[in-house]
Design an enzyme around this catalytic site. Structure first.
Site, PDB file in Angstrom:
ATOM      1  N   ASP A 135       0.854  -1.323   0.035  1.00 19.40           N
ATOM      2  CA  ASP A 135      -0.046  -0.035   0.031  1.00 19.40           C
ATOM      3  C   ASP A 135       0.845   1.342  -0.028  1.00 19.40           C
ATOM      4  O   ASP A 135       0.343   2.208   0.020  1.00 19.40           O
ATOM      5  CB  ASP A 135      -0.798  -0.030   1.246  1.00 19.40           C
ATOM      6  CG  ASP A 135      -2.281  -0.699   0.916  1.00 19.40           C
ATOM      7  OD1 ASP A 135      -2.588  -0.955  -0.309  1.00 19.40           O
ATOM      8  OD2 ASP A 135      -2.934  -0.795   1.887  1.00 19.40           O
ATOM      9  N   ASP A 453     -10.103  -7.410  11.082  1.00 20.90           N
ATOM     10  CA  ASP A 453      -9.914  -8.725  11.358  1.00 20.90           C
ATOM     11  C   ASP A 453     -11.062  -9.136  12.295  1.00 20.90           C
ATOM     12  O   ASP A 453     -11.776 -10.316  11.923  1.00 20.90           O
ATOM     13  CB  ASP A 453      -8.573  -8.999  11.991  1.00 20.90           C
ATOM     14  CG  ASP A 453      -7.949  -7.977  12.943  1.00 20.90           C
ATOM     15  OD1 ASP A 453      -9.011  -6.990  13.383  1.00 20.90           O
ATOM     16  OD2 ASP A 453      -7.033  -8.183  13.880  1.00 20.90           O
TER      17      ASP A 453
END
Ligand SMILES: O=c1ccn([C@@H]2O[C@H](COP(=O)(O)OP(=O)(O)O[C@H]3O[C@H](CO)[C@@H](O)[C@H](O)[C@H]3O)[C@@H](O)[C@H]2O)c(=O)[nH]1
Ligand SMILES: [Mn+2]
Length: 744
Positions: A135, A453
């Site tokens: 990223d 998550d």
């Protein structure tokens, strides 16, 4: 696949009883209930103090109940890789995902080591493909990976030949080799020289001395971190499909544009899922953070024992491995190694519907990521092409791969020519691809929380899937634990923010239990996590403020008569018991104390800041942002004992404001008490501030010792003056308000 006639199970799960733990936990719960009963009996009409104390204590009792039920039925899983090796004719493919986001906070050499440890896994290489998402769109990371793949051609055979356990060179070469044959010694030195060379090159790159955008690096010219097209490059392709060759290595930097939300790590994971689905489409995926190196090269076999077991096949969605840490400091000065927490809580949740997804060290079934529930999975319902397009996006090659994955058909690993897919892969890594689809909602990693998550795992559990917690010897992965101070605080603040977001979103565990298939006790386990990192701080801050209020105003909220025995017994039993847990685990008294102390510091600061962050989001003043944790290289052994390693550090961040204010409040209370500046008698209930209040206030000051020292230290160990000024102002306002209530 696994031969089902083989009658021996590939894994077994044992539930065990901690009888003494159950007794003590229950006893503590009874004491808490007694305290509540005492409050009810001594009910005071119109007493604000009584009301706040009662609310907080009710919450604390509820929290303890959450702890108790979560730990009540712990379980362990035992896997049998040898049985798997005997029963499997052909191993399934596994796609490996690594995420990195910033070449400065996450030095490429760390990512390189993680990737090397993955490439060297003990598993047929032609069944593996490693996808690295960057990223940061960094030519440094890309170039480092290119160099690493050259090094891997020597490193991987070396590891396999000598059955090296830790296959990240950084860690492997930090120890001297045990004496062995001359041949080994010679190869060892060669490998070490090559690795030193590699890390030197990477360092040189980072220093900016050897950067020019030529060849494959040309793709990075004119790119900005948040404004660039997608860049996908095949760094290494195992063209011949060699079983003992090197796994494919693919670099992905998804498209980013300033006005388009990119959803941080969840967005990156979804691009990884799509690109890998298009190319290799392995039925299983393993994902790790860039600093989580493999510590046990047989880890895939352990995971497959669960995923391929006939029972696991029907019920288990993912296999989570623990997060252990390397180069940890002695006695856990910052209370972030979570040894005891992992031991009891993780085992407890493993005994329920299964561990939460921790964002790293986890094997998923691809079809579950694509939104399948256990019942659909059995019926193998096929979905129409149009429906798939609407859900997964319009690229027909990808939709075909999704249909294959959902129906359990796999690609033959020999037919794959990765370079043919790069153009298509670029299309599905574009930021507009998800528009109007179910990505981030029903499919893939879920958007809407900074702890993507936990949210993703929760939605999987809500469908009725279970998960398993797999511990191996040696441990499977080791990663980096941030030190004390800004890094850890920012990380904890992000967790707190994300967890509170989950509590208030439509996937909240309570809704999951009421309307979906989340079991009740699993819901309570989720609540424990959300509470422990998020909600708890508010109540704790109220309770602490009550303490100071009473000292300043010479009144009390703790029982004055024999009732005081209840809180005293609670504290003594709790402390002695937790200490005994540490000692029984071979940890020191100091480690216990450090954890006790830090559990009064980190959650309060981080949790309170998370609340403010969310409030600002609610008021649309600012958005929540995933701030990446800074990873540092582990210290080299010969540096010697750094005495300051365990010392707490500060920076200008507002995250230290709550802690500094709490400390100043306690100190102010003490000064007022010592100088006899308290009013003669409380106007509230006619009795004075008792020993209990003083005791707890002194205890807090001792816990906040790192902050107390921070008031007088220098450099990074000092609390910055602006933070102190703000705390002083807040303290003054508090004291003023306290005084006003007396007059009023
Ligand atoms: O925009 C982003 C931000 C982060 N990451 C990656 O996400 C991972 C985790 O980030 P880190 O800063 O290390 O966060 P931690 O708090 O250490 O991570 C824990 O908590 C996160 C949720 O807050 C989970 O996503 C992680 O898997 C879990 O290890 C790293 O590999 C990052 O490179 C991205 O790929 N893109
Ligand atoms: Mn991390």
């Amino acid at each position: 696949m696994a031969n089902q006639q083989n009658s021996l199970p590939l894994y077994e799960k044992h539930w065990y009883k901690h009888n003494h733990k159950r007794v003590i936990d229950s006893f503590l719960l009874i004491l808490l209930l007694l305290l509540l009963a005492y409050r009810v009996i001594s009910f005071e009409n119109n007493s604000f103090l009584w009301f706040v104390a009662f609310s907080c204590e009710t919450w604390f009792t509820f929290c303890w109940f959450l702890t108790l039920t979560t730990q009540w039925t712990p379980a362990v899983v035992k896997t049998y890789p040898d049985r798997l090796l005997q029963s499997v004719q052909e191993f399934p493919a596994v796609d490996l995902f690594v995420t990195t986001a910033d070449p400065v906070l996450e030095p490429p050499i760390i990512t390189v080591n993680t990737v090397l440890s993955l490439l060297a896994l003990d598993y047929p290489a032609h069944k593996l493909a490693c996808y690295v998402s960057d990223d940061g769109c960094s030519p440094l990371t890309f170039h480092a990976l290119q160099e690493a793949s050259k090094f891997a051609k020597f490193w991987v055979p070396f590891c396999k030949k000598y059955e090296v356990q830790v296959r990240a060179p950084l860690r492997y070469f930090s120890d001297k080799p045990e004496f062995s044959t001359p041949e080994f010694n010679q190869e060892w030195s060669q490998m070490k020289d090559m690795y030193d060379n590699l890390s030197h090159k990477i360092e040189l790159d980072a220093s900016g001395k050897s950067n020019s955008y030529v060849g494959e690096l040309a793709a990075f010219s004119n790119t900005e971190r948040t404004n660039h097209p997608s860049i996908i490059q095949v760094i290494w392709e195992n063209k011949e499909g060699l079983e003992d060759g090197l796994p494919h290595l693919i670099y992905i930097s998804r498209e980013k544009r300033p006005q388009q939300p990119h959803h941080f790590k969840a967005g990156a994971m979804n691009v990884l899922t799509r690109v890998s689905g298009l190319i290799t489409n392995a039925p299983y995926t393993l994902n790790v953070d860039c600093d989580m190196i493999v510590n046990n090269p047989k880890v895939i076999l352990h995971a497959l024992c669960i995923l391929l077991d006939p029972k696991g096949e029907k019920e288990v969605a993912f296999v989570q491995f623990p997060q252990n840490f390397y180069s940890t400091l002695k006695d856990d000065p910052f209370g972030n190694q979570m040894a005891i927490l992992l031991k009891y809580m993780a085992a407890g949740i493993a005994g329920l519907q299964g561990p939460l997804y921790g964002g790293t060290n986890c094997f998923h079934r691809r079809k579950v990521l694509y939104g399948l529930s256990p019942s659909n999975s059995e019926k193998r319902t096929s979905t129409s092409g149009n429906e798939l397009k609407q859900k997964f996006g319009a690229l027909k090659e990808f939709v075909k791969s999704v249909a294959n994955a959902l129906e359990g058909r796999t690609n033959s690993t020999n037919d794959i020519k990765i370079s043919n897919y790069v153009d298509l892969a670029n299309q599905i890594a574009a930021c507009g691809y998800e528009y109007g689809t179910e990505w981030g909602k029903q499919v893939g990693w879920k958007y809407g929380s900074l702890t993507e998550d936990v949210l993703t795992g929760l939605t999987i559990h809500e469908k009725g899937w279970r998960s398993e917690y797999c511990t191996t010897s040696p441990i499977s992965f080791t990663g980096f634990a941030p030190g004390g101070g800004p890094t850890a605080m920012i990380q904890q603040k992000r967790w707190a923010t994300g967890l509170i977001e989950i509590f208030f979103c439509k996937h909240s565990p309570i809704i999951g239990t009421l309307f979906h298939k989340l079991t009740l006790r699993q819901c309570l386990a989720y609540m424990w996590i959300i509470n422990n990192w998020g909600l708890h701080s508010i109540f704790e801050v109220c309770y602490v403020s009550l303490l100071t209020y009473c000292i300043i105003n010479n009144s009390n909220f703790l029982p004055q008569d024999q009732g005081i025995c209840i809180p005293v017994a609670l504290v003594v039993i709790y402390k002695v018991y937790t200490l005994s847990e540490y000692l029984a685990d071979g940890l020191s008294i100091r480690a216990w104390w450090n954890n006790q102390r830090m559990s009064r510091i980190t959650p309060i600061n981080a949790g309170l800041c998370a609340f403010v962050t969310l409030l600002l989001k609610l008021l649309r003043i600012s958005e929540t942002v995933f701030e990446v944790t800074k990873k540092e290289l582990p210290p080299t052994k010969d540096v010697g004992d750094d005495r300051d390693e365990g010392k707490y550090t500060f920076d200008e961040s507002l995250v230290f404001l709550p802690g500094t204010t709490i400390l100043l409040l306690q100190l102010t209370g003490m000064i007022i008490k010592l100088l006899g500046l308290q009013p003669p008698m409380s106007c509230q209930n006619g009795s004075q501030c008792g020993l209990g209040e003083i005791f707890f206030s002194v205890y807090l000051i001792i816990c906040y010792w790192p902050f107390l020292r921070g008031l007088f230290e220098t450099g990074k160990y000092r609390i910055p003056l602006p933070t102190i000024y703000k705390s002083v102002i807040l303290t003054c306002i508090f004291v003023h308000l306290c005084r006003k209530t007396i007059v009023g």
